[in-house]
Write an enzyme that holds these catalytic residues in place. Sequence first.
Site: not given
Length: 467
Positions: A404, A349, A303
Amino acid sequence: MALSRIYSSKLASANKNLLPVITTYVRNASDSTDLKAVLSEKIPKEQERVKNFRKQFGATKVGEVTVDMMYGGMRGIKGLVCETSVLDPDEGIRFRGLSIPECQKVLPKAPGGAEPLPEGLFWLLITGDVPTKAQVDALSREWANRAALPSHVVTMLNNMPTTLHPMSQLSCAVTALNHESKYAKAYSEGVHKSKYWEYVYEDSMDLIAKLPVVAATIYRNTYRDGKGIGAIDPKKDWSANFTKMLGYEDEQFTELMRLYLTIHSDHEGGNVSAHTVHLVGSALSDPYLSFAAGMNGLAGPLHGLANQEVLVWLQKLRKELGDNASEDKVKDFIWKTLKSGQVVPGYGHAVLRKTDPRYTCQREFALKHLPNDPLFQLVSNIYKVVPPILTELGKVKNPWPNVDAHSGVLLQYYGLKEMNYYTVLFGVSRALGVLASLVWDRALGLPIERPKSMSTDGLMKAVGASK
């Protein structure tokens, strides 16, 4: 003049009996700078709207559940209500109906700044209204006034071993703040459930105000030999105070933090940290305990650690290929990564099927402020070559970069190089979304979460499979 805004929202349902419609809304934001008073006006109306909706459509099906969904992390199951944000596979996150570019355009900014103030986003998330500059300034002052830590938490933070992971320190400190919970005190005194939201609101405002102080203390103790964080400046905004307490004076870095804290704030209700806060809160645990639980989920490698994994991989690539690697050499490195059974970190994703708009706005920030940085240029080259390779591979639903893939590079550029700390920044930001949602959970009287579980034998029997 109160701010009015008209926008269109496509409302669709998986049920064939509910046809997609286009609805136009007019949102009239209050002029009041008292956020609690604004909520007090909105909540009864929303309670009535939800009550009528459930009365009319309560038995209507909105989806189906497959065996794979149950074994696959409940991916795709529609089982939660989240008012603050919705993730569109093609457009990315929308905060109360607004995309990130729209938020960047309409939310108030600091004097001379170009990025939205997180205070404005919180106002939007919790009220559904785009705030005025006066409302945002009032919220900045209120958080500054609520920011002081109780002495027992300061003592606790200053006595933690510097080898303890920053996320563990954050979780401990937030849990200890439960000692000051106004909600827990009111509940123990028998407050009526219709008033729960008011005390959850108070705790949430206190917690958001204190988080930068907690986070900065952790940073200074762990990485700066315990140097003091200084005092909160009531004239500064939330992000500016945070960066100052961290020890950074660069206005560009403060602008980056405003952007970072805004775009990481919320991502629907089903991700681990948001769902955990909702789940623990549904047991009527106070916001401190609920948020601490969410932070323990955020600390998990799947996460909150993704941007660290991206940086480690980039550093490995840079060490092997150097700063000026050609596209062909980068392609070879990507293929080598994939053929070794690894993934390209920062790409793909669970929901998105296009480039994450949170990546895009960070890229735009870098193009404006650090276009010649070698690490940013490497990220740009990877952005060119990875999607075609993943598309050619044919096994990836989304070959595009996510948030990210970029955030760690920006933090590195401005000197915040301690990767173990990055998840703490993520946690400070995520408080805005999950605590806004928690207030609404109690305002709408949502019950304790209790889904039904089944054994494999029970599932086999239910679908008529042989054991």
